[in-house]
Write a protein that holds these residues in place. Structure first.
Motif, PDB file in Angstrom:
ATOM      1  N   ARG A  72      39.217  37.064  18.380  1.00 44.58           N
ATOM      2  CA  ARG A  72      38.342  37.155  19.542  1.00 44.58           C
ATOM      3  C   ARG A  72      37.829  38.572  19.764  1.00 44.58           C
ATOM      4  NH1 ARG A  72      43.511  36.673  22.111  1.00 44.58           N
ATOM      5  NH2 ARG A  72      44.037  38.539  23.329  1.00 44.58           N
ATOM      6  N   HIS A  73      38.400  39.539  19.083  1.00 41.39           N
ATOM      7  CA  HIS A  73      37.977  40.927  19.254  1.00 41.39           C
ATOM      8  C   HIS A  73      36.802  41.290  18.344  1.00 41.39           C
ATOM      9  CE1 HIS A  73      41.496  41.544  21.742  1.00 41.39           C
ATOM     10  NE2 HIS A  73      42.285  41.126  20.747  1.00 41.39           N
ATOM     11  N   ARG A  74      36.466  40.442  17.381  1.00 35.41           N
ATOM     12  CA  ARG A  74      35.363  40.749  16.471  1.00 35.41           C
ATOM     13  C   ARG A  74      34.039  40.331  17.087  1.00 35.41           C
ATOM     14  NH1 ARG A  74      36.434  38.669  10.536  1.00 35.41           N
ATOM     15  NH2 ARG A  74      34.433  39.781  10.344  1.00 35.41           N
ATOM     16  N   GLU A  75      33.007  41.144  16.890  1.00 33.16           N
ATOM     17  CA  GLU A  75      31.698  40.877  17.453  1.00 33.16           C
ATOM     18  C   GLU A  75      30.958  39.826  16.630  1.00 33.16           C
ATOM     19  OE1 GLU A  75      29.541  44.463  17.695  1.00 33.16           O
ATOM     20  OE2 GLU A  75      30.919  45.432  19.116  1.00 33.16           O
ATOM     21  N   VAL A  76      30.122  39.038  17.318  1.00 33.44           N
ATOM     22  CA  VAL A  76      29.308  38.032  16.643  1.00 33.44           C
ATOM     23  C   VAL A  76      28.264  38.729  15.776  1.00 33.44           C
ATOM     24  CG1 VAL A  76      27.713  36.108  16.986  1.00 33.44           C
ATOM     25  CG2 VAL A  76      29.679  36.393  18.505  1.00 33.44           C
ATOM     26  N   GLY A  77      28.152  38.307  14.522  1.00 28.53           N
ATOM     27  CA  GLY A  77      27.214  38.904  13.583  1.00 28.53           C
ATOM     28  C   GLY A  77      27.788  40.036  12.759  1.00 28.53           C
ATOM     29  N   SER A  78      29.049  40.410  13.015  1.00 24.82           N
ATOM     30  CA  SER A  78      29.675  41.495  12.265  1.00 24.82           C
ATOM     31  C   SER A  78      30.240  40.974  10.954  1.00 24.82           C
ATOM     32  CB  SER A  78      30.771  42.162  13.086  1.00 24.82           C
ATOM     33  OG  SER A  78      31.796  41.221  13.390  1.00 24.82           O
ATOM     34  N   HIS A 118      31.621  33.227  18.253  1.00 26.13           N
ATOM     35  CA  HIS A 118      32.776  33.874  18.834  1.00 26.13           C
ATOM     36  C   HIS A 118      34.054  33.186  18.374  1.00 26.13           C
ATOM     37  CE1 HIS A 118      35.154  36.161  21.667  1.00 26.13           C
ATOM     38  NE2 HIS A 118      35.654  35.037  22.178  1.00 26.13           N
ATOM     39  N   ASN A 119      35.008  33.985  17.933  1.00 24.25           N
ATOM     40  CA  ASN A 119      36.317  33.511  17.484  1.00 24.25           C
ATOM     41  C   ASN A 119      36.217  32.610  16.244  1.00 24.25           C
ATOM     42  OD1 ASN A 119      39.095  33.624  17.700  1.00 24.25           O
ATOM     43  ND2 ASN A 119      39.238  31.849  19.056  1.00 24.25           N
ATOM     44  N   LYS A 120      35.165  32.802  15.435  1.00 22.26           N
ATOM     45  CA  LYS A 120      34.986  32.091  14.181  1.00 22.26           C
ATOM     46  C   LYS A 120      34.748  33.108  13.062  1.00 22.26           C
ATOM     47  CE  LYS A 120      35.025  27.876  15.933  1.00 22.26           C
ATOM     48  NZ  LYS A 120      36.046  26.850  15.599  1.00 22.26           N
ATOM     49  N   ALA A 121      35.042  32.697  11.832  1.00 21.20           N
ATOM     50  CA  ALA A 121      34.815  33.566  10.679  1.00 21.20           C
ATOM     51  C   ALA A 121      34.572  32.704   9.449  1.00 21.20           C
ATOM     52  CB  ALA A 121      35.996  34.512  10.444  1.00 21.20           C
TER      53      ALA A 121
END
Length: 588
Positions: A380-386, A404-407
């Motif tokens: 959840r700490h990673r930004e969307v599009g990063s 959000h909260n996906k990879a």
């Protein structure tokens, strides 16, 4: 002490405290200014197939933190060298759960195009089949490159064996006669072109052929089934795949995936795949061109041991998805092509084997693989599009955050730089995977739009229907390569193919004895032949003469007429014949 002296002493004490605090803080490596060469990587490969369950991220982070510290990750002592240009730290490394190491810096590129990205063979018709494309090429000429007359002769032979076996059970023998290649082609065309059903054959004849169609020798089937579960049709299926390999060379980018042909019946290798539209059916593994969907190789999935069929002994211990890929790439080894697969196939193990066979791999990776670092997992700490990139000497791993909260994890042995697509603002590896992942799905869609399949409880017929659809789809792709002819829509190509298949049978049937005149005229209209004029004395074949009793029977019986005789055009009753009077029959 004066006020000035007190201020000076206080300032000196603050300076001493600041210097002590600075000495206690460790130096932080600056990975952006590092010029040190890439650290050698100790690859650790997990040979066991991972499950689909998710990994506990906290447990994974704890395991990584407890790992021994590597000397390459420690800060460099600046006092050990007098040169001011020495980098402050080496590259930062990401570690998987099994200590597989990924570098955060891409390897230095030393050439414009890497050797393993240069394809040795272009997409085109192979030399022995280039004669098939010219100005006079028709669809049936291309289709017969895949469904040859030898294959049709096999079907005719075994179908006639079944017809002769059940012939004594029929009282009327007109619909139970032997089959030949001309009528078989018309039967195949009739399944694809429903507009000329009545002109091709009767309903009873069509149903009889549909029930009697066979593809192998029934006397040896039980013996062959002990080693081959698909014995009723495997010989014919293998011939089709061999023809697909020999006719055309596919493009630079290939795709491997499964097709599920819908079927609900008695079959030992019936599959259930929840994400497929049909859900239940027979699975066909296929290798296709990633752009146009040309089927270059494939096999029927017959169970857990069918993926390793024909592979060397050293590959028998590999994961099942890896064995499936190795069975399909035999025809493209050493050509430097790329293979795009989904997360069921992708693994570091497969990537290393394909590299030995001079092929590259691009595919999504499951998040529970032991080579995946915890930093690449959803958070959840990673930004969307990063995006986070990890590199080895011959592979690249990217973790992209679409929501959000996906990879999304993509592994590639073809890309070696952290390139971002300027238009879609995604890593180039992601956009490349999206553009090449749909080869098998494209072929499956083509087979579903224009299909010859019928509802059946015999699974060999299901495979036969899919073989017809695949052969027609491949024939259209090759027809599109013909530069000397104007391109046509696929629907028009399929109609023309059906007409070419059915025309010889119609020309033979139009002169068949005893055929109704109205049906003869319909066949003539299909063949674009002038209709046969009526020879009735009344001027019309549909209108009876003024006589109301049968011309053949005794006038005292006063039998009412049914229709005109086919030969003499005299009114006859049902008792005489349904097509010809008794006198005309005796003359014949």
């Amino acid at each position: 002490m004066s006020q000035r002296d007190q201020n000076i002493s206080r300032w000196l004490e603050e300076c001493d405290s600041d210097s002590e605090d600075q000495r206690d803080v460790p130096e932080i490596p600056n990975e952006d200014c590092s010029d040190v060469e890439d650290v050698p990587v100790d690859h650790v490969i997990d040979s066991e197939c991972q499950s689909d369950s998710d990994i506990d991220v906290n447990e994974l982070n704890e395991d990584v933190n407890n790992l021994p510290v590597d000397d390459d990750d420690l800060p460099v002592d600046n006092d050990a060298s007098s040169d001011d240009d020495v980098p402050l730290a080496r590259y930062r490394n990401y570690f998987g759960k099994n200590r597989f190491r990924w570098s955060s810096q891409a390897p230095v590129s030393r050439s414009r195009t890497l050797q393993h990205n240069i394809v040795c063979q272009p997409p085109e018709l192979k030399r022995n089949f280039r004669y098939a494309l010219n100005r006079n090429t028709v669809p049936i000429d291309i289709w017969q490159l895949f469904f040859t007359d030898d294959m049709l002769e096999v079907i005719v032979k075994h179908t006639n064996e079944k017809i002769r076996k059940i012939r004594p059970n029929y009282r009327i023998q007109t619909c139970i006669q032997d089959l030949d290649v001309v009528e078989l082609k018309a039967f195949i065309a009739q399944m694809a072109q429903e507009e000329i059903y009545r002109c091709t054959m009767s309903k009873n004849r069509f149903e009889t052929l549909l029930n009697c169609l066979r593809f192998d020798d029934a006397s040896t089937r039980d013996e062959r089934r002990s080693t081959d579960k698909a014995a009723p049709i495997s010989e014919l299926f293998d011939k089709l795949i061999q023809n697909c390999k020999e006719v055309c060379s596919i493009g630079s980018y290939t795709c491997i995936d499964e097709m599920l042909v819908g079927f609900r019946g008695r079959c030992s290798f019936e599959m259930y795949i929840t994400k497929k539209p049909n859900k239940y059916g027979l699975k066909i593994m296929g290798l296709t061109d990633a752009k146009n969907g040309y089927l270059a190789d494939g096999y029927l999935y017959l169970g857990k041991d069918s993926d390793s069929q024909g592979l060397p002994v050293e590959y028998q211990r590999l994961n099942k998805p890896t064995q499936a890929v190795l069975r399909l790439i035999s025809s493209i080894e050493g050509t430097h092509r790329n293979v795009t697969v989904d997360n069921w196939f992708t693994s570091v193990e497969l990537m290393n084997i394909l590299k030995q066979k001079q092929l590259t791999l691009v595919g999504t990776l499951k998040k529970n693989k032991r080579e995946v670092p915890p930093q690449f997992l959803p958070s959840r700490h990673r930004e969307v599009g990063s995006s986070i990139f990890g590199f080895t000497s011959d592979a690249t791993l990217v973790s992209y955050v679409p929501k959000h909260n996906k990879a999304v994890l993509v592994l590639s042995s073809m890309h070696h730089a952290p390139t971002i697509d300027p238009q879609k603002q995604k890593p180039e590896m992601i956009t490349f995977y999206n553009s090449t992942k749909g080869g098998v799905d494209t072929l499956d869609q083509k087979c579903a739009i224009y299909s010859t399949s019928r509802r059946t409880q015999r699974w060999p017929m299901v495979v036969f229907y899919r073989m017809l659809d695949v052969s027609a789809a491949n024939a259209y792709i090759i027809s599109s390569m013909n530069q000397s002819q104007k391109k046509v829509f696929r629907l028009n190509f399929m109609k023309r193919l059906a007409e070419d298949l059915i025309e010889p049978h119609l020309r033979r049937r139009v002169n068949q004895f005893g055929l109704q005149r109205e049906l003869q005229n319909a066949i003539r209209r299909v063949l674009k032949i002038d209709e046969q004029p009526s020879t009735s004395s009344a001027g019309s074949s549909d209108k009876l003469e003024s006589r109301k009793t049968c011309s053949t029977c005794d006038p005292k019986k006063k039998r009412k007429t049914f229709h005109l005789c086919f030969q003499c055009k005299n009114p006859i009753c049902v008792e005489c014949s349904q097509k010809m009077c008794v006198d005309c029959r005796e003359k014949l």
